[in-house]
Scaffold this motif. Structure first.
Motif, PDB file in Angstrom:
ATOM      1  N   ASN A  75       0.632  -1.240  -0.045  1.00 29.25           N
ATOM      2  CA  ASN A  75       0.031  -0.223  -0.147  1.00 29.25           C
ATOM      3  C   ASN A  75       0.885   1.295   0.042  1.00 29.25           C
ATOM      4  O   ASN A  75       0.483   2.287  -0.189  1.00 29.25           O
ATOM      5  CB  ASN A  75      -0.906   0.140   1.121  1.00 29.25           C
ATOM      6  N   GLN A  76       2.051   1.097  -0.041  1.00 28.60           N
ATOM      7  CA  GLN A  76       3.138   2.333   0.060  1.00 28.60           C
ATOM      8  C   GLN A  76       3.245   2.881  -1.438  1.00 28.60           C
ATOM      9  O   GLN A  76       2.782   1.974  -2.425  1.00 28.60           O
ATOM     10  CB  GLN A  76       4.371   1.893   0.499  1.00 28.60           C
ATOM     11  N   GLY A  77       3.604   4.094  -1.612  1.00 30.79           N
ATOM     12  CA  GLY A  77       3.616   4.777  -3.002  1.00 30.79           C
ATOM     13  C   GLY A  77       4.945   3.873  -3.712  1.00 30.79           C
ATOM     14  O   GLY A  77       5.874   3.459  -3.107  1.00 30.79           O
ATOM     15  N   ALA A  78       4.856   4.029  -4.913  1.00 30.19           N
ATOM     16  CA  ALA A  78       5.840   3.503  -5.852  1.00 30.19           C
ATOM     17  C   ALA A  78       7.064   4.366  -5.779  1.00 30.19           C
ATOM     18  O   ALA A  78       8.051   3.773  -6.550  1.00 30.19           O
ATOM     19  CB  ALA A  78       5.301   3.333  -7.464  1.00 30.19           C
ATOM     20  N   ASP A  79       7.013   5.518  -5.272  1.00 30.17           N
ATOM     21  CA  ASP A  79       8.239   6.244  -5.260  1.00 30.17           C
ATOM     22  C   ASP A  79       9.229   5.851  -4.125  1.00 30.17           C
ATOM     23  O   ASP A  79      10.245   6.630  -3.978  1.00 30.17           O
ATOM     24  CB  ASP A  79       7.929   7.935  -5.121  1.00 30.17           C
ATOM     25  N   ALA A  82      13.991   0.588  -2.543  1.00 26.88           N
ATOM     26  CA  ALA A  82      13.907  -0.730  -2.133  1.00 26.88           C
ATOM     27  C   ALA A  82      14.281  -0.844  -0.680  1.00 26.88           C
ATOM     28  O   ALA A  82      13.414  -1.582   0.257  1.00 26.88           O
ATOM     29  CB  ALA A  82      14.924  -1.541  -2.981  1.00 26.88           C
ATOM     30  N   ALA A  83      15.214   0.149  -0.349  1.00 29.45           N
ATOM     31  CA  ALA A  83      15.631  -0.081   1.304  1.00 29.45           C
ATOM     32  C   ALA A  83      14.405   0.570   1.991  1.00 29.45           C
ATOM     33  O   ALA A  83      14.194  -0.058   3.162  1.00 29.45           O
ATOM     34  CB  ALA A  83      16.678   0.925   1.445  1.00 29.45           C
ATOM     35  N   GLU A  84      13.679   1.506   1.659  1.00 27.40           N
ATOM     36  CA  GLU A  84      12.543   2.020   2.519  1.00 27.40           C
ATOM     37  C   GLU A  84      11.432   1.013   2.710  1.00 27.40           C
ATOM     38  O   GLU A  84      10.970   0.806   3.737  1.00 27.40           O
ATOM     39  CB  GLU A  84      12.103   3.380   1.888  1.00 27.40           C
ATOM     40  N   LEU A  85      11.149   0.456   1.343  1.00 27.12           N
ATOM     41  CA  LEU A  85      10.214  -0.616   1.306  1.00 27.12           C
ATOM     42  C   LEU A  85      10.307  -1.619   2.364  1.00 27.12           C
ATOM     43  O   LEU A  85       9.718  -2.218   2.994  1.00 27.12           O
ATOM     44  CB  LEU A  85      10.088  -1.139  -0.044  1.00 27.12           C
TER      45      LEU A  85
END
Length: 257
Positions: A75-79, A82-85
């Motif tokens: 549900n997070q933004g595509a911007d 990879a580290a943040e996700l």
């Protein structure tokens, strides 16, 4: 109480049989069959989720934490990088796996209201809501998936009750009557809470009319053949025979072989 292996085996067999019947009746796709099977197995293990220290419970919470973490990440933004996700997933996993698990084990008692019939309805409606809003399955699919959770849950309760009767031993055990129950007389607050939550979840669920029309109409299982009309596995034999007869025999097939 039946062992974990027994619950896993029985729920797997029952879920496989029920999902296969739906496939044979053209009421489910192969992907839906796999979904229904998994939901049935999960439902067959859920009643023991209130056992604080058992290995199956820890494994089940790990699985639930993993799924929820992926849902949050999706549900997070595509911007996001990879580290943040990954950090979002990891943080969600630890919150669900350790914080929520710790709180859950403190407020629940083994063989309490979680191990009851109203809890089976609670998990049915909860599964339906999650699959509908997070995975965008059709209404009849999410209701059937939730029903598999409910059915697996009920089978677990019945199996525990049958084991407690000890029909081939020395008679009913002390645990008889504590598995398949509609309320916990020693904890009326939890009982009312589960009934209330189940009712609220039912109100929030999507329309169940497509579910009823798809699986409970007079013509739903009209195309189902429980047993073959002629010999057994003749269609399977003819399919493989036709494939073998049409197999290429040229130079390329010799190189591949």
């Amino acid at each position: 109480m039946a062992e974990f292996k027994t619950h896993l085996t029985v729920s797997s067999l029952c879920s496989s049989a029920a999902a296969t019947f739906l496939l044979a009746a053209c009421l489910a796709t192969p992907d839906e069959v796999l979904l229904f099977f998994v939901m049935g197995v999960v439902g067959g293990l859920l009643p023991d989720i209130d056992s604080d220290s058992s290995l199956p419970v820890r494994l089940l919470f790990t699985f639930i934490a993993t799924v929820i973490s992926f849902l949050i990440m999706f549900n997070q933004g595509a911007d996001n990088s990879a580290a943040e996700l990954f950090l979002i997933w990891l943080g969600s996993f630890f919150v669900v796996k350790f914080l929520f698990f710790s709180m859950f084990t403190r407020i629940t008692v083994h063989r309490g209201i979680i191990h009851s019939v109203p809890a089976s309805f609670f998990f049915w409606f909860l599964t339906t809501l999650i699959l509908y809003h997070f995975f965008s399955f059709s209404k009849h699919t999410v209701w059937m998936a939730g029903f598999f959770v409910f059915a697996g849950f009920i089978i677990h309760l019945l199996l525990d009750e049958l084991v407690s009767l000890d029909l081939f031993g020395n008679g009913p055990k002390r645990s008889s009557g504590t598995a398949f129950k509609f309320a916990n007389a020693k904890d009326l607050k939890s009982t009312l809470a589960v009934y209330g939550l189940a009712a609220l979840l039912f109100v929030a669920t999507p329309d169940y009319t497509p579910f009823v029309r798809t699986y409970f109409s007079a013509d739903s299982f009209a195309s189902l053949k429980v047993f073959p009309d002629g010999g057994w596995f003749t269609h399977l034999y003819r399919t493989y025979l036709s494939r073998w007869q049409t197999k290429p025999t040229g130079p390329l097939s010799q190189i591949d072989s």
